[in-house]
Design a protein around this motif. Structure first.
Motif, PDB file in Angstrom:
ATOM      1  N   ASN A   1      43.137  24.362  39.659  1.00  0.00           N
ATOM      2  CA  ASN A   1      43.575  25.919  39.668  1.00  0.00           C
ATOM      3  C   ASN A   1      44.068  25.888  40.925  1.00  0.00           C
ATOM      4  O   ASN A   1      45.485  26.987  41.744  1.00  0.00           O
ATOM      5  CB  ASN A   1      42.220  26.258  40.148  1.00  0.00           C
ATOM      6  CG  ASN A   1      41.265  27.106  39.617  1.00  0.00           C
ATOM      7  OD1 ASN A   1      41.604  27.217  38.085  1.00  0.00           O
ATOM      8  ND2 ASN A   1      39.894  27.455  39.772  1.00  0.00           N
ATOM      9  N   LEU A   2      44.355  24.641  41.929  1.00  0.00           N
ATOM     10  CA  LEU A   2      45.060  24.679  43.243  1.00  0.00           C
ATOM     11  C   LEU A   2      46.409  24.742  42.704  1.00  0.00           C
ATOM     12  O   LEU A   2      47.463  25.035  43.094  1.00  0.00           O
ATOM     13  CB  LEU A   2      44.512  23.276  44.051  1.00  0.00           C
ATOM     14  CG  LEU A   2      43.703  23.429  44.839  1.00  0.00           C
ATOM     15  CD1 LEU A   2      43.092  22.293  45.960  1.00  0.00           C
ATOM     16  CD2 LEU A   2      44.177  24.585  46.586  1.00  0.00           C
TER      17      LEU A   2
ATOM     18  N   TYR B   1      47.794  24.686  39.633  1.00  0.00           N
ATOM     19  CA  TYR B   1      48.612  25.877  38.713  1.00  0.00           C
ATOM     20  C   TYR B   1      48.858  27.264  39.740  1.00  0.00           C
ATOM     21  O   TYR B   1      49.268  27.857  39.315  1.00  0.00           O
ATOM     22  CB  TYR B   1      47.314  26.621  37.771  1.00  0.00           C
ATOM     23  CG  TYR B   1      47.648  27.075  36.768  1.00  0.00           C
ATOM     24  CD1 TYR B   1      48.454  26.179  35.676  1.00  0.00           C
ATOM     25  CD2 TYR B   1      47.913  28.446  36.689  1.00  0.00           C
ATOM     26  CE1 TYR B   1      48.976  27.085  34.422  1.00  0.00           C
ATOM     27  CE2 TYR B   1      48.382  28.823  35.422  1.00  0.00           C
ATOM     28  CZ  TYR B   1      49.349  28.365  34.462  1.00  0.00           C
ATOM     29  OH  TYR B   1      49.267  28.510  32.785  1.00  0.00           O
ATOM     30  N   SER B   2      48.718  27.212  41.144  1.00  0.00           N
ATOM     31  CA  SER B   2      48.771  28.718  41.594  1.00  0.00           C
ATOM     32  C   SER B   2      49.683  28.230  43.217  1.00  0.00           C
ATOM     33  O   SER B   2      50.170  29.487  43.836  1.00  0.00           O
ATOM     34  CB  SER B   2      47.723  29.280  42.082  1.00  0.00           C
ATOM     35  OG  SER B   2      46.417  28.228  43.099  1.00  0.00           O
TER      36      SER B   2
ATOM     37  N   ARG C   1      42.950  24.840  28.316  1.00  0.00           N
ATOM     38  CA  ARG C   1      43.677  26.204  26.900  1.00  0.00           C
ATOM     39  C   ARG C   1      43.572  27.366  27.391  1.00  0.00           C
ATOM     40  O   ARG C   1      45.115  28.052  27.473  1.00  0.00           O
ATOM     41  CB  ARG C   1      43.406  25.710  25.996  1.00  0.00           C
ATOM     42  CG  ARG C   1      43.868  24.479  25.196  1.00  0.00           C
ATOM     43  CD  ARG C   1      44.275  23.903  23.824  1.00  0.00           C
ATOM     44  NE  ARG C   1      44.738  24.887  22.920  1.00  0.00           N
ATOM     45  CZ  ARG C   1      45.059  25.704  22.000  1.00  0.00           C
ATOM     46  NH1 ARG C   1      43.577  25.001  20.892  1.00  0.00           N
ATOM     47  NH2 ARG C   1      45.832  25.911  20.839  1.00  0.00           N
ATOM     48  N   ASN C   2      42.739  27.991  27.729  1.00  0.00           N
ATOM     49  CA  ASN C   2      42.407  29.527  27.799  1.00  0.00           C
ATOM     50  C   ASN C   2      43.327  29.726  29.353  1.00  0.00           C
ATOM     51  O   ASN C   2      43.604  30.612  29.676  1.00  0.00           O
ATOM     52  CB  ASN C   2      41.274  30.042  27.809  1.00  0.00           C
ATOM     53  CG  ASN C   2      40.534  31.870  27.972  1.00  0.00           C
ATOM     54  OD1 ASN C   2      41.279  32.023  27.403  1.00  0.00           O
ATOM     55  ND2 ASN C   2      40.253  32.108  28.562  1.00  0.00           N
ATOM     56  N   ASN C   3      42.516  29.122  29.901  1.00  0.00           N
ATOM     57  CA  ASN C   3      42.165  29.365  32.007  1.00  0.00           C
ATOM     58  C   ASN C   3      44.265  29.568  32.083  1.00  0.00           C
ATOM     59  O   ASN C   3      44.958  29.630  32.757  1.00  0.00           O
ATOM     60  CB  ASN C   3      41.853  28.454  32.822  1.00  0.00           C
ATOM     61  CG  ASN C   3      40.270  29.447  32.536  1.00  0.00           C
ATOM     62  OD1 ASN C   3      40.189  30.167  31.915  1.00  0.00           O
ATOM     63  ND2 ASN C   3      39.407  28.824  32.755  1.00  0.00           N
ATOM     64  N   PHE C   4      44.954  27.571  31.186  1.00  0.00           N
ATOM     65  CA  PHE C   4      46.287  27.491  32.279  1.00  0.00           C
ATOM     66  C   PHE C   4      46.753  27.017  30.763  1.00  0.00           C
ATOM     67  O   PHE C   4      47.577  26.462  30.332  1.00  0.00           O
ATOM     68  CB  PHE C   4      46.229  25.633  33.060  1.00  0.00           C
ATOM     69  CG  PHE C   4      45.150  25.568  33.419  1.00  0.00           C
ATOM     70  CD1 PHE C   4      45.010  26.453  34.193  1.00  0.00           C
ATOM     71  CD2 PHE C   4      43.656  25.812  33.183  1.00  0.00           C
ATOM     72  CE1 PHE C   4      44.035  25.901  35.648  1.00  0.00           C
ATOM     73  CE2 PHE C   4      42.445  25.001  34.215  1.00  0.00           C
ATOM     74  CZ  PHE C   4      42.502  25.532  35.322  1.00  0.00           C
ATOM     75  N   PRO C   5      47.234  28.308  30.566  1.00  0.00           N
ATOM     76  CA  PRO C   5      47.980  28.466  28.926  1.00  0.00           C
ATOM     77  C   PRO C   5      49.687  28.029  29.320  1.00  0.00           C
ATOM     78  O   PRO C   5      50.293  27.431  27.903  1.00  0.00           O
ATOM     79  CB  PRO C   5      48.190  29.833  28.637  1.00  0.00           C
ATOM     80  CG  PRO C   5      47.613  30.514  29.870  1.00  0.00           C
ATOM     81  CD  PRO C   5      46.852  30.196  30.840  1.00  0.00           C
ATOM     82  N   ARG C   6      49.919  28.076  30.437  1.00  0.00           N
ATOM     83  CA  ARG C   6      51.423  27.072  30.516  1.00  0.00           C
ATOM     84  C   ARG C   6      51.058  25.629  30.822  1.00  0.00           C
ATOM     85  O   ARG C   6      52.365  25.040  31.015  1.00  0.00           O
ATOM     86  CB  ARG C   6      52.539  28.422  31.340  1.00  0.00           C
ATOM     87  CG  ARG C   6      51.973  29.465  31.003  1.00  0.00           C
ATOM     88  CD  ARG C   6      52.722  29.848  33.069  1.00  0.00           C
ATOM     89  NE  ARG C   6      54.368  29.552  32.434  1.00  0.00           N
ATOM     90  CZ  ARG C   6      54.789  30.101  33.783  1.00  0.00           C
ATOM     91  NH1 ARG C   6      54.261  30.458  35.298  1.00  0.00           N
ATOM     92  NH2 ARG C   6      56.693  29.192  33.782  1.00  0.00           N
TER      93      ARG C   6
ATOM     94  N   GLN D   1      35.683  22.267  26.472  1.00  0.00           N
ATOM     95  CA  GLN D   1      36.079  21.915  28.040  1.00  0.00           C
ATOM     96  C   GLN D   1      38.020  22.581  27.361  1.00  0.00           C
ATOM     97  O   GLN D   1      38.226  22.561  28.565  1.00  0.00           O
ATOM     98  CB  GLN D   1      35.655  20.005  28.932  1.00  0.00           C
ATOM     99  CG  GLN D   1      34.598  20.673  29.452  1.00  0.00           C
ATOM    100  CD  GLN D   1      34.564  19.609  30.277  1.00  0.00           C
ATOM    101  OE1 GLN D   1      34.925  19.185  30.645  1.00  0.00           O
ATOM    102  NE2 GLN D   1      32.784  19.694  30.767  1.00  0.00           N
TER     103      GLN D   1
ATOM    104  N   ARG E   1      38.765  23.544  25.155  1.00  0.00           N
ATOM    105  CA  ARG E   1      39.669  25.120  24.847  1.00  0.00           C
ATOM    106  C   ARG E   1      39.493  25.966  26.077  1.00  0.00           C
ATOM    107  O   ARG E   1      40.529  27.323  26.281  1.00  0.00           O
ATOM    108  CB  ARG E   1      38.979  25.569  23.806  1.00  0.00           C
ATOM    109  CG  ARG E   1      37.878  24.944  22.687  1.00  0.00           C
ATOM    110  CD  ARG E   1      37.826  26.764  22.074  1.00  0.00           C
ATOM    111  NE  ARG E   1      38.014  25.765  20.249  1.00  0.00           N
ATOM    112  CZ  ARG E   1      37.345  25.934  19.119  1.00  0.00           C
ATOM    113  NH1 ARG E   1      36.186  26.837  19.244  1.00  0.00           N
ATOM    114  NH2 ARG E   1      37.907  25.174  18.013  1.00  0.00           N
ATOM    115  N   LEU E   2      38.607  25.871  27.026  1.00  0.00           N
ATOM    116  CA  LEU E   2      38.671  26.530  28.408  1.00  0.00           C
ATOM    117  C   LEU E   2      40.186  26.469  29.289  1.00  0.00           C
ATOM    118  O   LEU E   2      40.564  26.940  29.847  1.00  0.00           O
ATOM    119  CB  LEU E   2      37.873  26.088  29.347  1.00  0.00           C
ATOM    120  CG  LEU E   2      37.353  27.086  30.375  1.00  0.00           C
ATOM    121  CD1 LEU E   2      37.238  28.864  30.124  1.00  0.00           C
ATOM    122  CD2 LEU E   2      36.524  27.487  31.486  1.00  0.00           C
TER     123      LEU E   2
END
Lengths: 336, 441
Positions: free
Chosen positions: B192-193, B195-196, B276-281, B271, B273-274
């Motif tokens: 998350n860090l 990615y943002s 891929r879902n949370n970090f589509p880029r 895990q 799939r999640l």
């Protein structure tokens, strides 16, 4: 159908606080928002829900936010989190009352790419509802009633403000016609998007562009149900009959405004919660207080969180969700 | 140099390459004309190696249809420099079938060496993995890095510094950074860090950021990461890690252990799939230990959408591990590759990689690319600015020499026919044109 306001470059970023707070648009929007929360309290109170104050910090918070970073707080030398959502506390609170709600502030450091979606804010509010023993059918009925009641109240009391914003009350004719909101499964939503030429992954959350596309096809809010496991947090209950499929839903606003609300039946069985925590890559150790409660037993429940700024945006016909915040914080934008 | 040693590794040879670059692929030029050269043994190479990859030999054929194709393409006889080493690695484009493995939070990889390695990997355009536990142990740039200073825990080694060093030097369109996250890292939300954070924007916007789910590692399959830390550091991280003072590390230092994390096929699938879902880029990589069910693990990962699966052979690893594990636990890389069989996606192999022959053998056994671990650290230790780059130059030359000798002109063209293992001799195949009905009677 009332069209969403044309994107305007001047709306890309919030103005300075004085200009924003003294703007007739902001004032009209915040009055409408005030009527929405008045209506929510009225509706939920009448339905027997007890309003609680939401916790602001905790050793752990909702990990289910797509790619968003949590905010750490030094709590006497321990790393605490600002609430991204109070989901865990909502479930725990059912030990006190069978029906509860919060109007809760949430903070999520969303990925920078969300600053251009018109609907992501780093700080926002949710009307957070949880009901013991409820099924998805029951809780979506509550969400539907809440949205309808709030829209009806705004239309009845805020005609001047809607006029200031150029939002015609006729936009809500389909909401107020006493018909139930539409429902489609995630599977069907993916098929619809593929037919519209949008490359939506069948294993993932409906992406923002896809949600906008679907939303623009509708004139009344509708539910998308049965999201695949792997697209949501561990607390959304997995179907026993259809493993891999969650007993959850999103409520999507029409006219391109997109998602207003997410909810689900909840996992409440200890072993299932621990397993689902692992499936989301999380360390169960940090959920200790919650897992101890779950091991001793928490009620089965269902609930949802309705985004106040997003709902206001839809009702007021705004270009961006930040217009529905007195002190808007767009992801990555340093602001008061 | 920092006094870094790798006794179980051909350290001197790596250091020589870090000094000499491509020239180290040959005997000293000064010896030419005075010395007779030849193989050191008549059989396996190197002599008596217990390692199945090292014991195998690369076996060029007489007939080379792919060389003919290249000849037609070029309009002249192909030579080794015609081998195109560009390779798609886990969603990135790399000029070599090579990536840089994670070094983890182990002491030798933190600080300046980690940043120097990042800079060089960026310059070379090869993908680089940043190891687990970097954030909880060494801090994160935004929260406790160079700006805050004074935390005494090597702020230069933090994730953001490595990301920045890489991104500043990477050529357009090449390479990428892979950020690993372990169970403990999830507390610090490393992905998350990354990615943002604005520091990752360049990489994210150009599709060059990946996240690696660490399911296991080569040096200690079944265990989590381990480092030795001071008592003070141990106290600071005791809420997140198991800290064991009973193992007698001496000097008041204690063992800090990560949990290995619990996986079932469904946990691994979800895990991924999640992610891929949370970090589509972002691209999604999965690192597996040399486990007995590695074939199943890799299959689940690819089916769930992993862009790459990394197999770390039991001979791999840069960090602290119980001695009982180093020689006795986990499958060797060759057996891992055999159990995986034909790869259903991008397969990355690491473990004792430093030179061309072992790399080409691993590629022939099914890997898409190979990972440098210890070799990269030693090379950077020899010469922080140029050592790794020279090692890569030498490796690239060897890859071209070896692949062209096999009559092939890209790493992807390699396969099992290019390798011979002692004791596993294939029946001699007749050239296709020579087969007759009579022959089979």
């Amino acid at each position: 159908m009332t069209q969403m306001h044309t994107p305007d470059a001047t709306l890309a970023l919030p103005p300075a606080p004085r200009a924003h707070l003294t703007s007739p648009v902001t004032r009209a929007v915040l009055r409408i928002q005030n009527q929405i929360t008045v209506a929510a309290r009225e509706f939920l109170g009448a339905a027997g829900f007890v309003e609680l104050f939401p916790p602001i910090i905790g050793p752990v918070t909702d990990p289910g936010a797509r790619g968003a970073k949590q905010v750490d707080v030094d709590y006497y030398g321990h790393k605490y989190k600002l609430m991204t959502s109070a989901i865990l506390y909502k479930q725990a609170s059912l030990l006190a009352f069978d029906k509860i709600f919060y109007i809760a502030p949430n903070v999520r450091l969303e990925p920078l790419e969300t600053s251009s979606t018109s609907r992501h804010l780093a700080e926002f509010h949710q009307i957070d509802v949880e009901m013991a023993g409820a099924s998805r059918a029951q809780i979506t009925h509550i969400a539907e009633g809440l949205v309808t009641h709030a829209v009806r109240r705004v239309v009845a009391t805020m005609s001047d403000e809607l006029a200031t914003l150029g939002r015609s009350p006729r936009a809500f004719a389909a909401v107020l016609d006493e018909q139930p909101f539409g429902r489609m499964t995630h599977y069907d939503a993916v098929l619809d998007l593929h037919e519209l030429g949008h490359p939506q992954s069948p294993d993932a959350e409906i992406d923002w562009a896809g949600e906008r596309l679907l939303s623009a096809q509708h004139t009344r809010p509708f539910f998308i149900t049965d999201y695949p496991k792997g697209s949501r947090g561990f607390y959304d209950r997995e179907s026993r009959r259809h493993p891999g499929c969650l007993r959850n839903f999103d409520l999507i606003a029409p006219e391109g405004y997109g998602e207003l609300c997410s909810g689900s039946e909840r996992e409440y069985d200890y072993a299932r919660i621990v397993t689902r925590i692992r499936e989301t890559g999380e360390n169960p150790a940090k959920y200790r207080w919650y897992l101890e409660l779950a091991r001793e037993g928490i009620p089965a429940s269902a609930g949802f969180g309705l985004g106040v700024e997003r709902f206001t945006r839809y009702v007021a016909g705004l270009h961006s969700a930040w217009q529905a915040s007195a002190y808007p914080k767009l992801p990555g934008v340093v602001s008061p | 140099m920092t006094g870094l040693h790798a006794p179980a590794f051909p350290e001197d040879a790596v250091r020589e390459r870090a000094r000499l670059g491509a020239a180290a692929a040959f005997p000293p030029a000064a010896d030419y004309g005075h010395t007779l050269f030849g193989a050191s043994t008549g059989g396996a190479s190197p002599a008596g190696s217990a390692d199945l990859i090292d014991a195998a030999r690369l076996v060029p054929p007489v007939f080379m249809p792919q060389r003919l194709e290249k000849l037609i393409d070029l309009g002249r006889e192909p030579v080794y420099s015609d081998v195109d080493l560009h390779t798609a690695i886990g969603g990135f484009r790399s000029p070599l079938p090579v990536f840089l493995c994670a070094f983890g939070s182990t002491q030798v990889a933190s600080g300046d060496l980690g940043v120097a390695v990042s800079r060089t990997a960026g310059r070379a355009g090869i993908p680089m993995v940043i190891g687990e536990n970097v954030v909880p142990m060494n801090g994160y740039g935004r929260a406790g890095g160079r700006d805050s200073g004074g935390d005494g825990r090597g702020a230069d080694g933090v994730l953001l510094d490595r990301l920045r060093a890489y991104a500043e030097h990477a050529p357009d369109g090449l390479g990428g950074v892979v950020v690993q996250q372990s169970t403990e890292d999830a507390d610090a939300e490393v992905w998350n860090l990354a990615y943002s954070d604005p520091a990752a924007t360049t990489l994210l916007d150009s599709g060059r950021l990946a996240f690696e789910l660490k399911v296991g590692q080569g040096a200690k399959p079944g265990l989590g990461g381990m480092t030795v830390v001071s008592g003070a550091t141990a106290a600071a991280v005791a809420e997140q890690y198991t800290v064991d003072g009973s193992v007698g590390c001496g000097s008041g230092r204690v063992l800090r252990c990560s949990s290995p994390g619990t996986f079932t096929d469904e946990i691994l699938r979800q895990q991924i799939r999640l992610m891929r879902n949370n970090f589509p880029r972002a691209r999604i990589w999965v690192k597996l230990a040399p486990a007995r069910d590695i074939g199943g693990g890799a299959a689940v990962a690819w089916a769930a959408g992993a862009d790459a699966v990394t197999v770390d052979g039991a001979e791999g690893g840069t960090g602290w591990a119980p001695t009982g594990f180093l020689d006795h636990v986990g499958l060797p890389l060759a057996e891992c590759l055999r159990r995986i069989g034909p790869a259903a996606g991008c397969l990355l192999a690491s473990g004792q990689m430093w030179a061309g022959p072992r790399a080409v053998k691993a590629l022939a056994m099914g890997a898409t690319a190979i990972g440098l671990g210890r070799a990269a650290l030693i090379a950077a230790d020899e010469d922080a600015e140029h050592g790794l780059y020279r090692l890569l130059e030498c490796l690239a030359l060897e890859l071209q020499l070896l692949i062209s000798a096999l009559g092939k002109y890209s790493p992807a063209a390699l396969n099992g026919e290019d390798i011979w293992s002692p004791g596993h001799a294939e029946p001699a195949a007749e050239p296709k044109g020579a087969q007759t009905h009579e022959h089979h009677r």
